[in-house]
Design an enzyme around this catalytic site. Structure first.
Site, short mmCIF file in Angstrom:
data_model
loop_
_atom_site.label_atom_id
_atom_site.label_comp_id
_atom_site.label_asym_id
_atom_site.label_seq_id
_atom_site.Cartn_x
_atom_site.Cartn_y
_atom_site.Cartn_z
N ASN A 11 17.44 -8.02 -24.90
CA ASN A 11 17.92 -8.70 -23.69
C ASN A 11 16.92 -9.82 -23.41
OD1 ASN A 11 18.74 -7.37 -20.36
ND2 ASN A 11 19.44 -9.21 -21.37
N CYS A 73 17.41 -6.42 -12.14
CA CYS A 73 17.54 -6.30 -13.60
C CYS A 73 16.38 -5.48 -14.11
CB CYS A 73 17.55 -7.69 -14.25
SG CYS A 73 17.53 -7.64 -16.06
N GLY A 74 16.67 -4.33 -14.69
CA GLY A 74 15.62 -3.44 -15.18
C GLY A 74 14.81 -4.03 -16.31
N ASN A 157 21.90 -3.17 -8.07
CA ASN A 157 23.10 -3.89 -8.49
C ASN A 157 24.15 -2.84 -8.86
OD1 ASN A 157 21.87 -2.96 -10.80
ND2 ASN A 157 21.94 -4.88 -11.91
N CYS A 217 20.41 -2.96 -21.17
CA CYS A 217 20.46 -3.18 -19.72
C CYS A 217 19.69 -2.05 -19.07
CB CYS A 217 21.91 -3.21 -19.23
SG CYS A 217 22.07 -3.37 -17.43
#
Length: 287
Positions: A11, A73-74, A157, A217
């Protein structure tokens, strides 16, 4: 404008220092930076800024490749923690990172891993947000492929989690975009497809809101483990195997924080020429 390209389990992120300089970015500029042909290329853009909350060391903002701002966002928070220490913007140790009204603690380790307290999951439908009359451990969702059973979780989120028999053949391309924009999720949703291998191991693919399927994610991994624990499919901790690599998620139950541990690294640093409207200007003392 100087930037740092980082990745966590495939990512990838463009990270900008908004602490020592003021950044003036439009959605169009963000889309250009994220474009893999016309810009640097990334799944998301991260901006480190001076904190608004006195208890935080730094604030960060997250933008999808389409220019939309998102809450959390992790994988991004692990990269940001590594960036802050590597750039001398924070001392090694536990960092308090502010985003969207919440403070997340993250600790970069010498072995390249970063451990993050992601906070307790939000399960109340109105706060996810998800349209449902009462809170449940699972919900039925009408789709073009029939009714699907999902878990609905917010990790800062929103996430919808589906259990599948085989992650490899999961209908990510078909159901991912449909559920992402399902009317019962008014702010859209990230969609996870989870295969339970054993009580301490799952495989996972995630269709991210505003991005599409990504190699990993972090918040999606947390949400999947929460959904699986609520259904009594999983113990703690859980190893989560994603296309891009492995995360370890530890959650002891409602009211407790979700802990995530995984890698984050710098790929390269560089400069990009942007329109004058997006120029950076030096920032004075912030505290």
């Amino acid at each position: 404008m100087r930037f740092t390209k980082m990745e966590a389990l495939g990512n990838d992120f463009v990270v900008l220092d908004g602490i020592r300089q003021r950044l003036h970015l439009t959605p169009e500029t963000i889309r250009t930076l994220a474009d893999r042909r016309r810009g640097v290329g990334c799944d998301q853009l991260l901006i480190a800024e001076p904190p608004a909350h006195i208890a935080a060391d730094v604030r960060y903002r997250i933008f999808n490749a389409d220019g939309t701002e998102v809450e959390h966002c992790g994988n991004g928070v692990r990269c940001l923690a590594r960036f802050l220490v590597d750039e001398g913007l924070a001392a090694p140790g536990v960092l308090r990172i502010e985003t969207d009204g919440r403070i997340t603690e993250a600790e970069p380790r010498d072995d390249g891993q970063v451990s993050v307290d992601m906070g307790p999951p939000e399960l109340e439908p109105a706060r996810i947000p998800f349209q449902a009359p009462v809170r449940q451990e699972a919900y039925r969702l009408a789709t073009s492929r029939g009714e699907q059973t999902i878990g609905a979780v917010s990790m800062g989120n929103p996430h919808a989690v589906l259990r599948v028999d085989d992650m490899t053949g999961a209908p990510v391309a078909e159901l991912g975009p449909e559920i992402e924009r399902h009317p019962r999720f008014p702010r859209r949703v990230n969609v996870g497809f989870m295969e339970v291998c054993t009580r301490d191991r799952i495989r996972l693919r995630v269709f991210e809101r505003g991005v599409g399927e990504t190699p990993a994610c972090g918040t999606g991994a947390c949400a999947a483990v929460v959904a699986g624990r609520l259904r009594d499919w999983l113990d703690a901790p859980v190893t989560v195997e994603l296309t891009g690599g492995v995360l370890v998620i530890h959650w002891l139950g409602p009211g407790r924080s979700v802990w995530m541990t995984g890698p984050a690294r710098t790929v390269f640093r560089g400069e990009i020429e942007l329109p004058a409207s997006a120029a950076a200007t030096p920032r004075g003392p912030t505290r």
